[in-house]
Design a protein around this motif. Sequence first.
Motif, short mmCIF file in Angstrom:
data_model
loop_
_atom_site.label_atom_id
_atom_site.label_comp_id
_atom_site.label_asym_id
_atom_site.label_seq_id
_atom_site.Cartn_x
_atom_site.Cartn_y
_atom_site.Cartn_z
N GLY A 545 0.78 -1.22 0.00
CA GLY A 545 0.00 0.00 0.00
C GLY A 545 0.81 1.27 0.00
O GLY A 545 0.37 2.29 0.54
N LEU A 546 1.99 1.24 -0.59
CA LEU A 546 2.82 2.43 -0.63
C LEU A 546 2.35 3.38 -1.73
O LEU A 546 1.73 2.96 -2.71
N PRO A 547 2.67 4.68 -1.59
CA PRO A 547 2.38 5.61 -2.68
C PRO A 547 3.08 5.20 -3.98
O PRO A 547 2.57 5.42 -5.06
N ARG A 548 4.26 4.62 -3.84
CA ARG A 548 5.00 4.10 -5.00
C ARG A 548 5.30 2.63 -4.72
O ARG A 548 6.10 2.30 -3.86
N GLU A 549 4.64 1.74 -5.45
CA GLU A 549 4.95 0.32 -5.31
C GLU A 549 6.12 -0.03 -6.24
O GLU A 549 6.35 0.64 -7.25
N TRP A 550 6.84 -1.08 -5.89
CA TRP A 550 8.04 -1.42 -6.63
C TRP A 550 7.87 -2.74 -7.36
O TRP A 550 7.39 -3.72 -6.80
N ASN A 551 8.27 -2.74 -8.61
CA ASN A 551 8.18 -3.92 -9.44
C ASN A 551 9.57 -4.52 -9.62
O ASN A 551 10.54 -3.80 -9.91
N TYR A 552 9.67 -5.81 -9.43
CA TYR A 552 10.97 -6.49 -9.50
C TYR A 552 11.69 -6.19 -10.81
O TYR A 552 12.89 -5.92 -10.83
N ARG A 553 10.95 -6.24 -11.92
CA ARG A 553 11.60 -6.08 -13.22
C ARG A 553 11.84 -4.62 -13.59
O ARG A 553 12.68 -4.32 -14.44
N ALA A 554 11.11 -3.71 -12.97
CA ALA A 554 11.22 -2.30 -13.36
C ALA A 554 12.21 -1.52 -12.52
O ALA A 554 12.68 -0.47 -12.94
N GLN A 555 12.54 -2.02 -11.33
CA GLN A 555 13.46 -1.28 -10.46
C GLN A 555 14.89 -1.74 -10.71
O GLN A 555 15.14 -2.77 -11.32
N GLN A 556 15.84 -0.96 -10.20
CA GLN A 556 17.25 -1.32 -10.30
C GLN A 556 17.87 -1.30 -8.90
O GLN A 556 17.89 -0.27 -8.24
N TRP A 557 18.36 -2.46 -8.44
CA TRP A 557 19.12 -2.50 -7.19
C TRP A 557 20.45 -1.78 -7.42
O TRP A 557 21.10 -1.95 -8.45
N ARG A 558 20.87 -0.99 -6.43
CA ARG A 558 22.10 -0.22 -6.60
C ARG A 558 22.83 -0.01 -5.27
O ARG A 558 22.21 0.03 -4.21
N VAL A 559 24.15 0.17 -5.37
CA VAL A 559 24.94 0.78 -4.31
C VAL A 559 24.95 2.28 -4.59
O VAL A 559 25.32 2.71 -5.69
N LEU A 560 24.52 3.07 -3.61
CA LEU A 560 24.49 4.53 -3.75
C LEU A 560 25.49 5.13 -2.77
O LEU A 560 25.45 4.83 -1.57
N THR A 561 26.38 5.99 -3.27
CA THR A 561 27.39 6.62 -2.42
C THR A 561 27.33 8.13 -2.60
O THR A 561 27.32 8.64 -3.74
N PHE A 562 27.34 8.86 -1.47
CA PHE A 562 27.14 10.31 -1.46
C PHE A 562 28.32 11.01 -0.80
O PHE A 562 28.97 10.46 0.09
N ALA A 563 28.57 12.23 -1.26
CA ALA A 563 29.59 13.09 -0.67
C ALA A 563 29.17 14.54 -0.88
O ALA A 563 28.29 14.83 -1.71
N LEU A 564 29.80 15.44 -0.16
CA LEU A 564 29.51 16.86 -0.37
C LEU A 564 29.86 17.24 -1.80
O LEU A 564 30.92 16.88 -2.33
N ASP A 565 28.95 17.95 -2.44
CA ASP A 565 29.11 18.45 -3.81
C ASP A 565 29.25 17.32 -4.83
O ASP A 565 29.85 17.51 -5.90
N GLY A 566 28.70 16.15 -4.50
CA GLY A 566 28.67 15.06 -5.47
C GLY A 566 27.85 15.46 -6.69
O GLY A 566 26.78 16.05 -6.55
N LYS A 567 28.33 15.15 -7.87
CA LYS A 567 27.70 15.63 -9.11
C LYS A 567 27.09 14.51 -9.95
O LYS A 567 26.55 14.77 -11.03
N ALA A 568 27.17 13.28 -9.51
CA ALA A 568 26.62 12.18 -10.30
C ALA A 568 25.10 12.19 -10.24
O ALA A 568 24.49 12.86 -9.40
N SER A 569 24.48 11.46 -11.14
CA SER A 569 23.02 11.34 -11.13
C SER A 569 22.65 9.95 -11.61
O SER A 569 23.42 9.27 -12.29
N LEU A 570 21.46 9.51 -11.23
CA LEU A 570 20.96 8.23 -11.68
C LEU A 570 20.33 8.39 -13.06
O LEU A 570 19.81 9.45 -13.40
#
Length: 693
Positions: A545-570
């Motif tokens: 019952g989430l506002p956004r449900e997740w589909n196994y085939r449509a989502q992407q599992w990821r390692v996400l790493t953050f730092a100050l002024d990080g400029k990457a994007s998904l």
Amino acid sequence: MRLLALSLLVLLAACTSSGEVQRDGSDWPGYGGIDENHYSPLTEINQRNVARLGLAWSHDITDGGSALSAPIAVGGILYFASGYSHVRALDAATGHELWHVDLKATQKAGAKMRAAWGIRGLAYDGGKVFVGTIDGRLTAINAQSGHVAWSVMTVGKDDERYISGAPWVFKGKVLIGHGGADFAPIRGYVTAYDQNSGAQLWRFHTVPGDPSLGFENKAMGMAAKTWTGEWWKYGGGGTAWNAMAYDPKYNRIYIGVGNGSPWNQKIRSPQGGDNLFLCSIIALDADTGEYVWHYQTNPGETWDFNSAMDIELARLKIGGRERDVLMHAPKNGFFYVIDRATGKLISARNIVPVNWASRIDVQSGRPVENPAARYPDGKAAVVYPSPFGAHNIEAMAFNPGTGLVYIPTMDQGRVYIDPAEPLQGWKHLDGQRISVGTGAPPPGVVPDRKATSFLLAWNPVTQKEAWRIAMPGLRGGGGTATTAGGLLFQGNAGGRFVAYAATSGKPLWSFDAQTAVMAQPISYRARGRQYVTVIAGSRFPSAIGLPREWNYRAQQWRVLTFALDGKASLPVAAPMDMPVVDPSDFVVDPAKAAIGATVYGQRCSICHGANAVSGGAAPDLLQSGVPLDNATFTSVLHDGALRERGMPRFEDLTGDEMAGLQHYFRQRARQVLAAQTARQPGAQTDRGLHEGQ
């Protein structure tokens, strides 16, 4: 040039990973960090500048399996596990992969894959990364090269124990427990091995065995006096499948012990008793594994209220004096503060409304129970909390600066009742053993309030709530980590990774992860810069019952790493049309569908979701064309063609049962499509679009 760059990165890994673990916060070497509290003393990222936090890099995970794994970081190298047995090392500053090893647990685990998911954590010490796998192995990997240094089988041949939790490292040893008592007659234990050779050093059982065979030590003889009947025929349970903690001050290792097996005490210990050491914290001598003390949160438990949740260590000023304490929030809804020196209870208070006990008596340390909660004389009882617990495996964190503990919390109940007929030995349902020992709820008996979840900040000294934040869904809050920069990091089921002010809970920053974030974050330093890393990916069997449900085939599992002024994007998450498959020429046989419903509930729902509607942990089978083709369905389900992707093999299913599943899926597909149409007046289902997909 590319080869040269890779060689330099490997050289860097060799130089940094061979050193000792840094205790200043540069490293995060184990599941609980450097101090067991999911706390980082780093301050580069803080309340004043956290708005500048950005994605530094991401790494896609394509191995299947669990997304609840906790990474570790040592010497500028990030290590993480994925799937059932994949371990990788990445340059922590860039995300560049240094090595990858697949321990191929899916080729050896067999039916154990039906009960457990992937790896929840790793540990680092002495230049090695340690990992347990579902087939029962503990493996040491050379942190520089990724080569396996040694591997030992920690469980007996063909016994049904499995490993999903993290190892713990201390004083040249590595300690591992196991799971399995919810599915088999298991007697729990933990085992310590030599880090260099893999030789077994000691083993401690968490519940007593058959008295006629003698007891391993005095502790088991003491524990046996608290059991009745022939408990050993049921195994007893008490598996240590998740949290532990090492205490260097007292040279002890604390073990969080699981629930009884079966859950229902009337079956495993019919004349009652405390059933030591179920649902306990056990303190063991770190050198010898000898018993020191225990504290039991649920004597004679009968609700799956295990104590395998976080064990956090601190020094608190209580009653005007400094105390060395252990803090623990098990499933049962209470928060415990225990004296580490003696094992005596200092205080306990419920963090959610509970009805199985009115309070915990501080003098005796025992709960003041509500007798009706034990569902006596065949009477049903609605018990709070549910077996999911007020706090489960999503990590809590303690910040010594704020003095607060941050707990992913749930408020929900469950109906308990004895089975219609007493269990004799073990009950098998179409070949799959169950060990719950409770019956189906009577019609109309349901919890009296809606299930909710929230992030709770708790003061362990005053045993009072500081603040709370509502979470989306029934189990909406992920694991937590907190820092000396005055921050609390937590992901949630709605797909956000959030930084809060640790003092007030004010949201200061968030990131759209494009999928649920339920694993706990870590923070560390690489090349002089502070980073925060978390693994993202939905782990929900059922849609919740989430506002956004997740589909196994449509989502992407990821390692996400953050730092100050990080400029990457998904990458932009492209919309995917995932229609329910409904071929018009398939004629549902209700009798076959009924067979399939039973098989699905017993075999498939644990991963693919209740009522065949998945929440993202595994594919939604109503959207899959696999069950429509007999050869493909047999290859996947019976022969194990997707075993390496985490799909267990069910070679014992009969042809009638597999056909029943096919009819059940089509029956459920039409029910789901009808419900969708009913929610959209005027809309019509296009069967041609769904057909054959």
